[in-house]
Enzyme design. Structure first.
Site, short mmCIF file in Angstrom:
data_model
loop_
_atom_site.label_atom_id
_atom_site.label_comp_id
_atom_site.label_asym_id
_atom_site.label_seq_id
_atom_site.Cartn_x
_atom_site.Cartn_y
_atom_site.Cartn_z
N TYR A 1 0.87 -1.18 0.00
CA TYR A 1 0.00 0.00 0.00
C TYR A 1 0.90 1.23 0.00
O TYR A 1 1.23 1.77 1.04
CB TYR A 1 -0.88 0.01 1.25
CG TYR A 1 -2.12 -0.87 1.20
CD1 TYR A 1 -2.04 -2.19 0.80
CD2 TYR A 1 -3.36 -0.36 1.57
CE1 TYR A 1 -3.16 -3.00 0.78
CE2 TYR A 1 -4.49 -1.16 1.55
CZ TYR A 1 -4.39 -2.48 1.16
OH TYR A 1 -5.51 -3.27 1.15
N LYS B 1 6.61 -14.58 0.19
CA LYS B 1 6.59 -15.06 -1.20
C LYS B 1 7.96 -14.74 -1.77
O LYS B 1 8.12 -14.14 -2.83
CB LYS B 1 5.46 -14.37 -1.99
CG LYS B 1 5.23 -14.93 -3.39
CD LYS B 1 4.76 -16.37 -3.41
CE LYS B 1 4.78 -16.90 -4.83
NZ LYS B 1 4.62 -18.38 -4.87
N ASP C 1 0.86 -18.52 -1.15
CA ASP C 1 -0.03 -19.41 -1.91
C ASP C 1 -0.27 -20.70 -1.13
O ASP C 1 -1.42 -21.15 -0.94
CB ASP C 1 0.53 -19.69 -3.31
CG ASP C 1 2.03 -19.99 -3.33
OD1 ASP C 1 2.71 -19.73 -2.31
OD2 ASP C 1 2.53 -20.48 -4.35
N ASP D 1 -4.14 -8.42 4.56
CA ASP D 1 -5.51 -8.07 4.22
C ASP D 1 -6.22 -9.27 3.59
O ASP D 1 -7.33 -9.64 3.98
CB ASP D 1 -5.50 -6.87 3.26
CG ASP D 1 -6.90 -6.31 3.03
OD1 ASP D 1 -7.72 -6.36 3.97
OD2 ASP D 1 -7.18 -5.81 1.93
N ASP E 1 -9.33 -11.81 5.31
CA ASP E 1 -10.64 -12.05 4.70
C ASP E 1 -10.85 -13.54 4.49
O ASP E 1 -11.94 -14.08 4.74
CB ASP E 1 -10.77 -11.33 3.35
CG ASP E 1 -11.29 -9.90 3.51
OD1 ASP E 1 -10.90 -9.24 4.48
OD2 ASP E 1 -12.09 -9.46 2.65
N1 GGG Z 1 -14.55 -1.44 7.70
C1 GGG Z 1 -13.75 -0.59 6.97
C2 GGG Z 1 -13.88 -0.80 5.48
O1 GGG Z 1 -14.80 -0.30 4.87
N2 GGG Z 1 -12.98 -1.57 4.93
C3 GGG Z 1 -13.06 -1.91 3.55
C4 GGG Z 1 -11.76 -1.98 2.85
O2 GGG Z 1 -11.77 -2.13 1.65
N3 GGG Z 1 -10.64 -1.91 3.52
C5 GGG Z 1 -9.40 -1.98 2.87
C6 GGG Z 1 -8.29 -2.18 3.82
O3 GGG Z 1 -8.50 -2.53 4.98
O4 GGG Z 1 -7.15 -2.04 3.40
#
Ligand code: GGG
Length: 352
Positions: free
Chosen positions: A136, A186, A219, A243, A247
């Protein structure tokens, strides 16, 4: 002493889950004698469309004096995602040196994992995401826009200080949990930054000789998280890897709707920020169906960070008890409960 919390509900389902959480927090504060005060800021994509900016120019100065920030969600159709994210969430993380993004993952009783072997109590891990550098990065650019030779370049930034502090945090967390650490890498394919990451992890490991650790390519790690999630305890990864993995791990635990996160400045120089992992979910916004559990769990992390560990534990216990009952589960968990009904049920649990 009053502790002041800045509330940024944001977009989509953000305001719904934040409002539900505020109701519950009032009950927790009353039960535990906490003195919490809130100011709410309407910084959002709606504001961007009206005023051309997600937050005012002095937004970060406004937030700086607070003890914590509670955020809902960011993003809305019509505003490019990189504009909304880099206009609100990411500047807050960076300005306040929130270099740890802590994302606990657990299969809660009552939440069915899509994996047949992931049962409550067996999956209990924490993803520690590096939160202010890595992939980022603002460094880069676009050339030759609109021409066939158009191109984009983006630099990843990995600093020794940045990797060291987040890896140290993750090792210390693994030690405190009596668990192990897995480093996401990686370094076979990404030839500069991730071998550097690996070197720093190995160096820091020497300072934590009592903590078992290993490194996995991202991976293979993704596959193992699905095949054997119970074997992981603390996973540390770069901004992008952390990130994605969190998820994935949240989905393994049954729903991203229950996943919490804490953007922490461990030095406590600046306010830390607490937000659910999920986004603004425009498809269900305004329908009263949003799951507030991710925000409630984030609020429990906030209470803990503010020095109210017992109140945070109570809130999390109330959340667990609420999710256990099918009558108080939202549609993403297979139930029919509305956001407000879940909040009322958690409140009732808190009041005991
Ligand atoms: N709850 C915060 C939110 O809307 N996160 C969505 C998102 O895309 N976050 C990207 C990140 O955490 O880098």
């Amino acid at each position: 002493m009053t502790q002041r919390i800045a509330v940024v509900p944001g977009d989509g389902i953000g305001p719904e889950v934040v409002e539900a959480t505020r109701t519950v927090l009032d009950a927790v504060a009353e039960a535990h004698g906490l003195d919490l005060a809130y100011d709410t800021y309407d910084w959002s994509c709606r504001r961007y469309l009206e005023h051309g900016a997600m937050m005012p120019e002095d937004g970060l100065d406004v937030l700086r004096p607070y003890d914590a920030i509670l955020l809902g969600a960011v993003g809305w159709p019509g505003v490019p995602d990189h504009v909304s994210l880099w206009g609100l969430l990411i500047p807050i993380r960076r300005a306040f040196r929130q270099y740890v993004n802590l994302r606990p993952v657990a299969v809660l009783e009552g939440v069915a994992s899509p994996l047949r072997d992931a049962r409550p109590g067996e999956v209990d891990l924490v993803v520690v995401r590096e939160n202010v550098e890595g992939e980022y990065s603002e460094i880069g650019g676009r050339l030759n826009r609109g021409f066939p030779d158009e191109m984009a370049v983006q630099e990843s930034v990995f600093t020794r200080a940045g990797v060291t502090r987040v890896v140290d945090y993750a090792f210390a967390l693994a030690r405190a949990r009596g668990g192990s650490l897995t480093s996401a890498t990686k370094s076979n394919g990404i030839v500069h930054t991730l071998p550097f990451w690996d070197e720093v992890v190995a160096e820091r490991a020497a300072e934590f000789p009592d903590v078992d650790w290993d490194a996995e390519h991202i991976d293979a790690l993704a596959a193992k998280l699905v095949l054997d999630p119970g074997r992981f305890d603390v996973i540390v990864g770069s901004n992008l890897f952390g990130d994605i993995l969190s998820d994935l791990a949240a989905a393994v635990a049954g729903s991203i709707g229950v996943a919490p996160s804490a953007n922490l400045d461990p030095t406590r120089t600046y306010p830390s920020m607490f937000e659910p992992v999920h986004g603004s979910a425009p498809d269900i916004a305004g329908q009263g169906k949003a799951n507030p559990i991710g925000t409630l769990w984030s609020a429990a992390l906030m209470l803990d960070h503010l020095g109210h560990a017992e109140a945070g534990d109570d809130l999390l216990s109330a959340v667990r008890a609420t999710v256990r009952s099918s009558a108080t589960r939202t549609p993403d968990l297979g139930g029919t409960a509305r956001t407000t009904e879940v909040a009322a049920a958690v409140t009732a649990q808190v009041k005991g």
